[in-house]
Structures are given as C-alpha cells and as structure tokens.
Enzyme design. Structure first.
Site, PDB file in Angstrom:
ATOM      1  N   GLU A  45     -15.180  29.739 -97.194  1.00  0.00           N
ATOM      2  CA  GLU A  45     -15.241  31.029 -97.066  1.00  0.00           C
ATOM      3  C   GLU A  45     -16.789  31.193 -96.275  1.00  0.00           C
ATOM      4  O   GLU A  45     -18.050  31.522 -97.142  1.00  0.00           O
ATOM      5  CB  GLU A  45     -14.982  31.245 -98.766  1.00  0.00           C
ATOM      6  N   GLU A  47      -7.319  27.415-102.155  1.00  0.00           N
ATOM      7  CA  GLU A  47      -7.359  27.721-103.219  1.00  0.00           C
ATOM      8  C   GLU A  47      -6.657  28.828-103.443  1.00  0.00           C
ATOM      9  O   GLU A  47      -6.238  29.673-102.790  1.00  0.00           O
ATOM     10  CB  GLU A  47      -9.274  27.931-103.127  1.00  0.00           C
TER      11      GLU A  47
HETATM   12  C1  GBH Z   1     -14.168  30.439-104.023  1.00  0.00           C
HETATM   13  O1  GBH Z   1     -14.476  31.525-104.161  1.00  0.00           O
HETATM   14  C2  GBH Z   1     -14.844  29.027-103.666  1.00  0.00           C
HETATM   15  O2  GBH Z   1     -14.485  28.796-102.974  1.00  0.00           O
HETATM   16  C3  GBH Z   1     -14.586  28.009-104.827  1.00  0.00           C
HETATM   17  O3  GBH Z   1     -16.115  27.076-104.968  1.00  0.00           O
HETATM   18  C4  GBH Z   1     -14.827  29.233-106.452  1.00  0.00           C
HETATM   19  O4  GBH Z   1     -15.235  28.461-106.992  1.00  0.00           O
HETATM   20  C5  GBH Z   1     -13.441  29.643-106.767  1.00  0.00           C
HETATM   21  O5  GBH Z   1     -13.772  30.069-105.801  1.00  0.00           O
HETATM   22  C6  GBH Z   1     -13.743  30.775-108.242  1.00  0.00           C
HETATM   23  O6  GBH Z   1     -14.802  31.439-107.782  1.00  0.00           O
HETATM   24  O7  GBH Z   1     -16.308  40.546-106.156  1.00  0.00           O
HETATM   25  O8  GBH Z   1     -16.809  42.236-104.221  1.00  0.00           O
HETATM   26  O9  GBH Z   1     -16.906  40.060-103.690  1.00  0.00           O
HETATM   27  C7  GBH Z   1     -14.131  33.226-103.953  1.00  0.00           C
HETATM   28  C8  GBH Z   1     -15.147  34.104-104.572  1.00  0.00           C
HETATM   29  C9  GBH Z   1     -14.121  35.661-105.449  1.00  0.00           C
HETATM   30  C10 GBH Z   1     -15.315  36.311-103.187  1.00  0.00           C
HETATM   31  C11 GBH Z   1     -14.102  36.987-105.265  1.00  0.00           C
HETATM   32  C12 GBH Z   1     -14.729  37.326-102.845  1.00  0.00           C
HETATM   33  C13 GBH Z   1     -13.547  39.322-104.388  1.00  0.00           C
HETATM   34  C14 GBH Z   1     -14.759  40.508-104.282  1.00  0.00           C
HETATM   35  N1  GBH Z   1     -14.486  35.613-103.697  1.00  0.00           N
HETATM   36  N2  GBH Z   1     -14.471  37.594-104.464  1.00  0.00           N
HETATM   37  S1  GBH Z   1     -16.297  40.477-104.442  1.00  0.00           S
END
Ligand code: GBH
Length: 470
Positions: A166, A373
C-alpha cells in the site's frame, strides 16, 4: 454465484506485518523504524499504544507457525522488518535479524506453507527518514540494495516476493495527512514519496530478478480505492471521482502497469510540484512485468464535488487531522456510505470487491490478481467459557469470498485470497483498540485463542468450497 468452488491451485492464506506483530522492538540488534518513533510520540496513537511488544511474535513465532499449519493455510503473507535485518537501512546485515526470519521460513517451508514475503510494510529505518525519507530519491536506491540482499539471503526459502504494501498509505498518510509515520504534512513531499516508492519498487524488481531469475515471483500490493459518486448524475461528483481516482489509484497503476503518470494527475497537482523528480528512465524501470498485482480491500469510498464540511474523518488515523491526504483534490468531499459498518467505521460492501477485481481485470487483462488483504475489525465478545464468537467476521469473510468467486466467474484471474489478519495485532494509529484477527490475543498474557472465524476458515480450507453460514 454459480458454483461455490474455488479454482484448482487457488491460494488461501492469512496476512500479517512485522511492526504489527513482532514486538521485540529493541532486541536482537533491531534498529528503530519510523513507526517506533511515531508510536512513541505523545498523542500519535490511540492510548499511546506502541508495537514494543505487540503479539510478541518474535519470541512466539514457532507457536504461530503451528497455528498457521493447523488452519491449513496454503500461504502465509508476512513482512520483513527492514530495520531488524539492516538496522540503519544501509550497510551490513544484522545476523540475529536474518536468523529470526530464516527460522520462521524454515518452519513454514517444512510444513508446506508458501511464504509470501513483503519487503516493506511501512516501517522505514529511522536513519533513512532522518535523511529525508521517501521524499528523498536515495531511499529508493537504499531499498533496492536491501531487496537484493534479501533475495540473496532468503532466495532458497522465499519464492514469492512483494516489494511494497500500500504505497498510497506510505506516501499520503505518512507525508500529507500525517496520521501515519513519519507524521509529516507536506503535500509536495507526499508526491515525491509517490514517485520514489514507485521507483523503489521498480529497482527492487530488477534486483530480485537479477539475483533469482525465474525462480522468483515478484509482486506489489496496492489498496485500490473503490469509488462511488454521491449523485451518479452530477458532473461535479464525476469530476470528484476522477480526481480521487487519479491521486489514490492511477498514481500507482499508471506508472506500474502503463508506464506513465496520468496527465490529469500532473495537471491537478501542478501548483504543488512540477514532478521534476521523475527522471529519464524511471518509468521504464517502474513499468516492468510483475507476476501478479496484490490488492487489499476493506470498504468503498463515496465522493462528492460539493465543497466539504471541515474534515473530521476519512483520513485513516485515530484522531482528526486538519491536513488532507488528498493532494491536488482537497476540494473533494467524502460522504458517509450506507452501513452496516465494522468497528473501524468502514462500510461493509462485498460487491465493491467484485467490482474492483473485474474492473482491474478489464483494464489490465494480462496481470493476474491476488487479494492480499481483506478482513474486518469487530468488538469480539469473549464468552465465559473462553470462546470468542465472531459471527459478523464469519459473515464478512463469507460474503467477500463469495464476491471473489463472482469476480472469477466474470473472468477476473484471481489467484488467491489472504485474510487480514492471522492475529489480533497493533492496528497502527488505532493501537490495540481494533481487532482484525482470526485468532484472538490476550495482550496481557500473549495467549492465542481461535475465534469462531478461525474454525470457519479452517473448514473452508479443508473443503475448498464456500460453506453456507449458520
Ligand atoms: C491495511 O491498511 C494495512 O495494510 C494493514 O496493515 C492494516 O492493519 C489493515 O489494512 C487494516 O487497517 O480512510 O479515507 O483513507 C488499510 C488502509 C484503510 C487505507 C481504508 C484506506 C479508506 C480510505 N486503508 N482507507 S480513507
């Protein structure tokens, strides 16, 4: 859904990341990473939680491998802590760090579980951040050297590599909204970080292929933002969607899979940077064949072109940040999706996963996909007999696996699915307050307990077909 059977050779796995599970932050010669620094900064994480101990996987790895084997996983996706194997991010490897991963990999391979090694899941060695971090081009070269060293060291034990997890989060949550390490709020640095992360990937792919040739499969994992318009008929919302798609999605898939940054992204961000950090030859390096594209999926995002209220959510951190991660698209607003929601406040929308997989398959038909994931945080209830009943997680996993089958049915080449996560763990800015594990952890004792979802997943892996719920 026509046939609830997965294709032959489909990988069922589970995923973790080093800083979220290992603990032993100052043991075995490990150097500090940006997440050590950030989590120890007052106010940065919920309750001041840190990954100092986390799941203590550094000491309990053998027990955790037993759980992996008992679950029947085909593959286990984990990440290597760069600062554990190369404490300052450059120079000689740390033998104790190498020995740790070598033991882990030996146990996985002996049990017939394929390791999928991610080289970077957000934990940059602090010394490299002190030299400018991902805003500094040199970090990409340091990453390539590290990738080469890992390929040399573990090439016999790891056949499937992922360069970055990511990069959107690394660049925009780390350098723009500042809700992830290193906590910087510098839009121009975030865009430089985008390019240097992409470059780091390209250089690493080249290094791994040079070291290991066709013995290695190489991939990258992105987090596609699955976007919807608040009003599907509104031109303003269509433009909002285009802008977010540019900065969140095509800023990575453009260079990685097409060999160019999107013109509209360059235009949208022209007042912030001239993109002079993109040098001749970079895009050729970035745009190299990969064996599959990893996609992480949790929820959908709804956008609107109507000016935003002061932004309190949608920044990915535990506290409200006034800085936007949406560089060049600050005027876009975000609309709460209809529920139901997980404990993160993210909406549950399995059809978004199917749409995203099919959409990728149409746009990049030669690139196989891997769901690296997918999972959900819920406030699990421990019953008096010590069992953890998590019916909502079972339903979430079931419905998203059904969506994967739908996508395969519709022609998407999806090679596998990794549940996030094997264990309850350190959920970044949210600390231990959010639990994603199939296996629950009592963080006071370190005790591991299979949730109902773990039993359910193990049965799925035996039968290789999706059971009905309830
Ligand atoms: C993943 O990140 C990670 O790879 C992992 O380490 C983590 O534990 C897992 O997911 C759970 O969080 O909120 O508007 O930015 C996910 C990160 C989460 C980024 C949802 C984008 C939605 C858009 N993502 N998020 S915003």
């Amino acid at each position: 859904m026509a046939e609830a059977v997965f294709p032959r050779g489909f990988w069922f796995g589970a995923a973790t990341a080093a800083y979220q599970i290992e603990g032993a932050a100052a043991e075995g010669g490990r150097g500090p990473s940006i997440w050590d620094t950030y989590s120890h900064t007052p106010g940065a994480t919920e309750f001041g939680d840190t990954g100092d101990v986390a799941c203590d996987h550094y000491h309990r790895w053998a027990e955790d491998v037993q759980h992996i084997v008992a679950l029947g996983l085909d593959a286990y996706r984990f990440s290597i802590s760069w600062s554990r194997v190369q404490p300052g991010g450059r120079g000689p490897l740390n033998p104790d760090g190498v020995a740790f991963y070598s033991r882990l990999l030996g146990a996985l391979n002996q049990a017939g579980v394929a390791p999928v090694a991610t080289l970077y899941h957000w934990d940059l060695p602090q010394e490299l951040e002190d030299a400018g971090g991902w805003a500094n081009r040199e970090t990409a070269y340091a990453f390539a050297d590290y990738a080469r060293a890992m390929a040399r060291t573990f090439g016999d034990q790891v056949h499937t590599w992922t360069t970055l997890n990511e990069p959107w989060c690394s660049a925009f949550l780390g350098y723009a909204s500042g809700v992830h390490a290193p906590g910087r709020t510098e839009p121009a640095a975030a865009l430089a970080a985008v390019h240097h992360l992409n470059l780091a990937h390209g250089l690493a792919v080249a290094a791994i292929r040079e070291e290991l040739g066709s013995a290695a499969r190489v991939s990258i994992t992105v987090n596609p933002h699955v976007l919807r318009m608040a009003d599907p008929d509104s031109p303003a919302d269509a433009d909002a969607l285009r802008r977010i798609d540019a900065v969140a999605n095509r800023s990575f898939t453009g260079p990685l899979l097409r060999g160019a940054y999107p013109d509209d992204l360059l235009a949208d961000t022209a007042a912030i940077t001239d993109w002079a950090f993109v040098r001749p030859g970079d895009l050729e390096l970035i745009h190299q064949p990969i064996d599959w594209l990893g996609v992480n999926y949790y929820a959908t995002t709804m956008v609107s072109g109507v000016p935003p209220e002061p932004q309190l959510s949608g920044n990915g951190g535990h506290r409200a940040s006034s800085a936007s991660p949406w560089v060049g698209a600050e005027q876009v607003s975000f609309v709460t999706e209809p529920g139901p929601y997980t404990e993160m406040g993210w909406n549950i929308a399995p059809e978004g996963l199917a749409t995203m997989l099919v959409d990728h398959a149409r746009r990049f038909p030669t690139v196989p996909l891997m769901v690296t994931e997918n999972g959900a945080a819920f406030a699990d209830q421990v019953s008096p007999d010590g069992q953890i009943h998590d019916p909502r997680r079972v339903a979430y996993l079931h419905d998203h696996l059904a969506a994967v089958l739908d996508a395969i049915e519709a022609g998407a080449d999806v090679r596998g699915y990794f549940a996030w996560s094997l264990l309850d763990n350190f959920e970044w800015a949210w600390g231990y307050a959010k639990r994603f594990g199939l296996i629950g952890i009592d963080f006071a004792t370190g005790e591991r307990t299979w949730k109902d979802s773990a039993h359910w997943y193990a049965r799925l892996l035996r039968d290789r077909k999706l059971p009905e719920i309830g």
